[in-house]
Design a protein around this motif. Structure first.
Motif, PDB file in Angstrom:
ATOM      1  N   MET A   1       0.705  -1.146  -0.200  1.00  0.00           N
ATOM      2  CA  MET A   1      -0.073   0.118  -0.207  1.00  0.00           C
ATOM      3  C   MET A   1       0.776   1.134   0.120  1.00  0.00           C
ATOM      4  O   MET A   1       1.685   1.359   0.640  1.00  0.00           O
ATOM      5  N   THR A   2       0.634   2.134  -0.836  1.00  0.00           N
ATOM      6  CA  THR A   2       1.469   3.442  -0.939  1.00  0.00           C
ATOM      7  C   THR A   2       0.629   4.545  -0.023  1.00  0.00           C
ATOM      8  O   THR A   2      -0.385   4.395  -0.094  1.00  0.00           O
ATOM      9  N   ARG A   3       1.243   5.453   0.267  1.00  0.00           N
ATOM     10  CA  ARG A   3       0.776   6.590   0.881  1.00  0.00           C
ATOM     11  C   ARG A   3       0.462   7.849   0.295  1.00  0.00           C
ATOM     12  O   ARG A   3       1.258   7.689  -0.990  1.00  0.00           O
ATOM     13  N   PRO A   4      -0.354   8.533   0.442  1.00  0.00           N
ATOM     14  CA  PRO A   4      -0.704   9.616  -0.634  1.00  0.00           C
ATOM     15  C   PRO A   4       0.507  10.781  -0.661  1.00  0.00           C
ATOM     16  O   PRO A   4       1.252  10.715   0.363  1.00  0.00           O
ATOM     17  N   ARG A   5       0.684  11.134  -1.805  1.00  0.00           N
ATOM     18  CA  ARG A   5       1.660  12.191  -1.833  1.00  0.00           C
ATOM     19  C   ARG A   5       1.416  13.571  -1.314  1.00  0.00           C
ATOM     20  O   ARG A   5       0.178  13.859  -1.293  1.00  0.00           O
ATOM     21  N   THR A   6       2.307  14.195  -0.745  1.00  0.00           N
ATOM     22  CA  THR A   6       2.107  15.373  -0.002  1.00  0.00           C
ATOM     23  C   THR A   6       2.021  16.333  -1.535  1.00  0.00           C
ATOM     24  O   THR A   6       2.571  16.004  -2.597  1.00  0.00           O
ATOM     25  N   PRO A   7       1.522  17.720  -1.276  1.00  0.00           N
ATOM     26  CA  PRO A   7       1.539  18.687  -2.365  1.00  0.00           C
ATOM     27  C   PRO A   7       3.127  18.941  -2.843  1.00  0.00           C
ATOM     28  O   PRO A   7       3.167  19.030  -4.038  1.00  0.00           O
ATOM     29  N   ASP A   8       4.073  19.087  -1.800  1.00  0.00           N
ATOM     30  CA  ASP A   8       5.462  19.365  -2.292  1.00  0.00           C
ATOM     31  C   ASP A   8       5.779  18.118  -3.190  1.00  0.00           C
ATOM     32  O   ASP A   8       6.547  18.424  -4.195  1.00  0.00           O
ATOM     33  N   GLU A   9       5.410  16.878  -2.576  1.00  0.00           N
ATOM     34  CA  GLU A   9       5.931  15.833  -3.488  1.00  0.00           C
ATOM     35  C   GLU A   9       5.238  15.758  -4.896  1.00  0.00           C
ATOM     36  O   GLU A   9       5.910  15.531  -6.007  1.00  0.00           O
ATOM     37  N   ALA A  10       4.114  16.057  -4.782  1.00  0.00           N
ATOM     38  CA  ALA A  10       3.260  16.064  -6.114  1.00  0.00           C
ATOM     39  C   ALA A  10       4.070  17.196  -7.320  1.00  0.00           C
ATOM     40  O   ALA A  10       4.375  16.816  -8.368  1.00  0.00           O
ATOM     41  N   VAL A  11       4.281  18.388  -6.605  1.00  0.00           N
ATOM     42  CA  VAL A  11       4.950  19.513  -7.549  1.00  0.00           C
ATOM     43  C   VAL A  11       6.357  18.928  -8.068  1.00  0.00           C
ATOM     44  O   VAL A  11       6.773  18.923  -9.111  1.00  0.00           O
ATOM     45  N   HIS A  12       7.080  18.232  -6.971  1.00  0.00           N
ATOM     46  CA  HIS A  12       8.305  17.833  -7.543  1.00  0.00           C
ATOM     47  C   HIS A  12       8.305  16.787  -8.322  1.00  0.00           C
ATOM     48  O   HIS A  12       9.025  16.720  -9.686  1.00  0.00           O
ATOM     49  N   ASP A  13       7.324  15.654  -8.327  1.00  0.00           N
ATOM     50  CA  ASP A  13       7.002  14.803  -9.272  1.00  0.00           C
ATOM     51  C   ASP A  13       6.781  15.340 -10.482  1.00  0.00           C
ATOM     52  O   ASP A  13       7.306  14.917 -11.693  1.00  0.00           O
ATOM     53  N   ASP A  14       5.834  16.464 -10.604  1.00  0.00           N
ATOM     54  CA  ASP A  14       5.454  17.030 -12.013  1.00  0.00           C
ATOM     55  C   ASP A  14       6.580  17.676 -12.574  1.00  0.00           C
ATOM     56  O   ASP A  14       6.792  17.769 -13.810  1.00  0.00           O
ATOM     57  N   ASP A  15       7.505  18.461 -11.835  1.00  0.00           N
ATOM     58  CA  ASP A  15       8.328  19.133 -12.276  1.00  0.00           C
ATOM     59  C   ASP A  15       9.598  18.107 -13.078  1.00  0.00           C
ATOM     60  O   ASP A  15      10.044  18.173 -14.302  1.00  0.00           O
ATOM     61  N   ALA A  16       9.523  17.006 -12.283  1.00  0.00           N
ATOM     62  CA  ALA A  16      10.620  15.996 -12.998  1.00  0.00           C
ATOM     63  C   ALA A  16      10.029  15.248 -14.177  1.00  0.00           C
ATOM     64  O   ALA A  16      10.723  15.055 -15.103  1.00  0.00           O
ATOM     65  N   LEU A  17       8.739  15.155 -14.271  1.00  0.00           N
ATOM     66  CA  LEU A  17       7.828  14.668 -15.527  1.00  0.00           C
ATOM     67  C   LEU A  17       8.012  15.749 -16.570  1.00  0.00           C
ATOM     68  O   LEU A  17       8.400  15.332 -17.484  1.00  0.00           O
ATOM     69  N   LEU A  18       7.906  16.924 -16.240  1.00  0.00           N
ATOM     70  CA  LEU A  18       8.043  18.057 -17.292  1.00  0.00           C
ATOM     71  C   LEU A  18       9.477  18.111 -17.822  1.00  0.00           C
ATOM     72  O   LEU A  18       9.644  18.340 -18.992  1.00  0.00           O
ATOM     73  N   THR A  19      10.613  17.830 -17.047  1.00  0.00           N
ATOM     74  CA  THR A  19      11.616  18.107 -17.407  1.00  0.00           C
ATOM     75  C   THR A  19      12.197  16.753 -18.311  1.00  0.00           C
ATOM     76  O   THR A  19      12.549  17.177 -19.376  1.00  0.00           O
ATOM     77  N   ASP A  20      11.843  15.568 -18.091  1.00  0.00           N
ATOM     78  CA  ASP A  20      11.825  14.533 -18.818  1.00  0.00           C
ATOM     79  C   ASP A  20      10.967  14.774 -20.181  1.00  0.00           C
ATOM     80  O   ASP A  20      11.605  14.341 -21.273  1.00  0.00           O
ATOM     81  N   TYR A  21       9.896  15.377 -19.871  1.00  0.00           N
ATOM     82  CA  TYR A  21       9.106  15.596 -21.230  1.00  0.00           C
ATOM     83  C   TYR A  21      10.026  16.694 -22.243  1.00  0.00           C
ATOM     84  O   TYR A  21       9.852  16.258 -23.492  1.00  0.00           O
ATOM     85  N   LEU A  22      10.462  17.595 -21.689  1.00  0.00           N
ATOM     86  CA  LEU A  22      11.165  18.521 -22.426  1.00  0.00           C
ATOM     87  C   LEU A  22      12.732  17.949 -22.888  1.00  0.00           C
ATOM     88  O   LEU A  22      12.931  18.374 -24.048  1.00  0.00           O
ATOM     89  N   ASP A  23      13.062  17.011 -22.212  1.00  0.00           N
ATOM     90  CA  ASP A  23      14.277  16.461 -22.723  1.00  0.00           C
ATOM     91  C   ASP A  23      14.146  15.111 -23.705  1.00  0.00           C
ATOM     92  O   ASP A  23      15.129  14.409 -24.045  1.00  0.00           O
ATOM     93  N   ASP A  24      12.799  14.867 -23.958  1.00  0.00           N
ATOM     94  CA  ASP A  24      12.327  13.724 -24.839  1.00  0.00           C
ATOM     95  C   ASP A  24      13.050  12.502 -24.126  1.00  0.00           C
ATOM     96  O   ASP A  24      13.417  11.330 -24.986  1.00  0.00           O
ATOM     97  N   ALA A  25      12.941  12.321 -23.076  1.00  0.00           N
ATOM     98  CA  ALA A  25      13.174  11.096 -22.214  1.00  0.00           C
ATOM     99  C   ALA A  25      12.095  10.201 -21.798  1.00  0.00           C
ATOM    100  O   ALA A  25      12.413   9.414 -20.906  1.00  0.00           O
ATOM    101  N   LEU A  26      10.974  10.530 -22.275  1.00  0.00           N
ATOM    102  CA  LEU A  26       9.958   9.625 -21.700  1.00  0.00           C
ATOM    103  C   LEU A  26       9.625   8.710 -22.778  1.00  0.00           C
ATOM    104  O   LEU A  26       9.643   8.849 -24.067  1.00  0.00           O
ATOM    105  N   PRO A  27       9.246   7.463 -22.505  1.00  0.00           N
ATOM    106  CA  PRO A  27       8.525   6.551 -23.260  1.00  0.00           C
ATOM    107  C   PRO A  27       7.354   6.983 -24.087  1.00  0.00           C
ATOM    108  O   PRO A  27       6.730   7.984 -23.470  1.00  0.00           O
ATOM    109  N   PRO A  28       7.191   6.412 -25.283  1.00  0.00           N
ATOM    110  CA  PRO A  28       6.042   6.960 -26.046  1.00  0.00           C
ATOM    111  C   PRO A  28       4.642   6.893 -25.190  1.00  0.00           C
ATOM    112  O   PRO A  28       3.785   7.933 -25.215  1.00  0.00           O
ATOM    113  N   ALA A  29       4.329   5.898 -24.561  1.00  0.00           N
ATOM    114  CA  ALA A  29       2.956   5.663 -23.907  1.00  0.00           C
ATOM    115  C   ALA A  29       3.054   7.012 -22.614  1.00  0.00           C
ATOM    116  O   ALA A  29       1.948   7.665 -22.451  1.00  0.00           O
ATOM    117  N   GLN A  30       4.077   7.291 -22.007  1.00  0.00           N
ATOM    118  CA  GLN A  30       4.006   8.251 -20.793  1.00  0.00           C
ATOM    119  C   GLN A  30       4.180   9.624 -21.549  1.00  0.00           C
ATOM    120  O   GLN A  30       3.562  10.429 -21.112  1.00  0.00           O
TER     121      GLN A  30
END
Length: 135
Positions: A1-30
């Motif tokens: 079971m995973t715990r819910p993310r805090t707002p700070d963790e969610a923002v950090h995860d979104d920032d990392a996701l957007l960075t990977d998106y801009l770097d073209d480092a995401l798999p096609p599905a993601q």
């Protein structure tokens, strides 16, 4: 079971996701999932725009030469800072607490001394008879 993310963790995860998106480092599905979210979530799209603007600003800066021993010096400074926090800060905090207690005790002793001297200077306590007016 995973715990819910805090707002700070969610923002950090979104920032990392957007960075990977801009770097073209995401798999096609993601990458497709990010594009769908960008279309549906205006705040997420605004965060992407901010990341793109920051990247453009940073890309316009002139390159600098980093000293050869930069990483070694940074690690050394971090170790010193960690060592101070773990040992020095506790010792300094303890010294301040001891000083505060000693200062309070000294002030109380001076107060008591002055109070005793004040009561001595008043002389003996005498009862004053009650004065009544009238017949």
């Amino acid at each position: 079971m995973t715990r819910p993310r805090t707002p700070d963790e969610a923002v950090h995860d979104d920032d990392a996701l957007l960075t990977d998106y801009l770097d073209d480092a995401l798999p096609p599905a993601q990458r497709a999932a990010v594009q769908q979210r960008l279309a549906a979530d205006p705040a997420f799209a605004a965060a992407l725009s901010e990341a793109e603007a920051a990247r453009a600003l940073l890309g316009g800066l002139p390159p600098i030469d980093v000293p050869v021993d930069f990483a070694r010096g940074a690690r050394r400074r971090l170790r010193r800072k960690r060592a101070f926090r773990s040992r020095g800060a506790i010792a300094v905090g303890f010294r301040i607490e001891v000083f505060a207690v000693m200062a309070a005790a000294a002030m109380f002793a001076v107060y008591l001394f002055l109070e005793v001297e004040r009561t001595r200077s008043l002389g003996p306590v005498m009862e004053v008879p009650e004065i009544t007016h009238g017949p």
